[in-house]
Scaffold this active site. Sequence first.
Site, PDB file in Angstrom:
ATOM      1  N   SER A 157       0.788  -1.232   0.000  1.00  0.00           N
ATOM      2  CA  SER A 157       0.000   0.000   0.000  1.00  0.00           C
ATOM      3  C   SER A 157       0.819   1.281   0.000  1.00  0.00           C
ATOM      4  O   SER A 157       2.040   1.265   0.013  1.00  0.00           O
ATOM      5  CB  SER A 157      -0.978   0.043   1.166  1.00  0.00           C
ATOM      6  OG  SER A 157      -0.264   0.230   2.366  1.00  0.00           O
ATOM      7  N   TYR A 216      -2.874   0.410  -3.254  1.00  0.00           N
ATOM      8  CA  TYR A 216      -4.100   0.931  -2.644  1.00  0.00           C
ATOM      9  C   TYR A 216      -3.725   1.851  -1.492  1.00  0.00           C
ATOM     10  O   TYR A 216      -2.610   1.820  -0.983  1.00  0.00           O
ATOM     11  CB  TYR A 216      -5.022  -0.203  -2.179  1.00  0.00           C
ATOM     12  CG  TYR A 216      -4.411  -1.082  -1.122  1.00  0.00           C
ATOM     13  CD1 TYR A 216      -4.586  -0.809   0.233  1.00  0.00           C
ATOM     14  CD2 TYR A 216      -3.635  -2.177  -1.478  1.00  0.00           C
ATOM     15  CE1 TYR A 216      -4.012  -1.603   1.200  1.00  0.00           C
ATOM     16  CE2 TYR A 216      -3.052  -2.984  -0.506  1.00  0.00           C
ATOM     17  CZ  TYR A 216      -3.244  -2.691   0.826  1.00  0.00           C
ATOM     18  OH  TYR A 216      -2.665  -3.481   1.795  1.00  0.00           O
TER      19      TYR A 216
END
Length: 118
Positions: free
Chosen positions: A25, A58
Amino acid sequence: MQLEFLNSKIHRATVTDANLNYVGSITIDETLLKAANMREWQKVEILDVNNGERFQTYIIKGEADSGCICLNGAAARKVQKGDKVIIVTYAILEENEVANHKPTIVIVDENNKIAQTK
């Protein structure tokens, strides 16, 4: 027909950390997320201005007003602390939505504080 367009962008943010020992991430300052109309867990594309890398990951929400832009896990191998990155999201639009679509663009300063919003 559906078409893909830029939806939001944080322009030329400075990478504050790269944490290889984390599960994937990018951690982004919550204030920047809100200004850029981005959400936690949303897919983003990262464009590293310094080395030309382009990759997807993400979002994890970081502390508000911290200036945090931290690449985690495998993505940490793609950047260096201090690199300039452009963080973008895209939207799938129907033909009739295109004319009224305007992306959100957040330009930040050297400390990842909002300098301008378009």
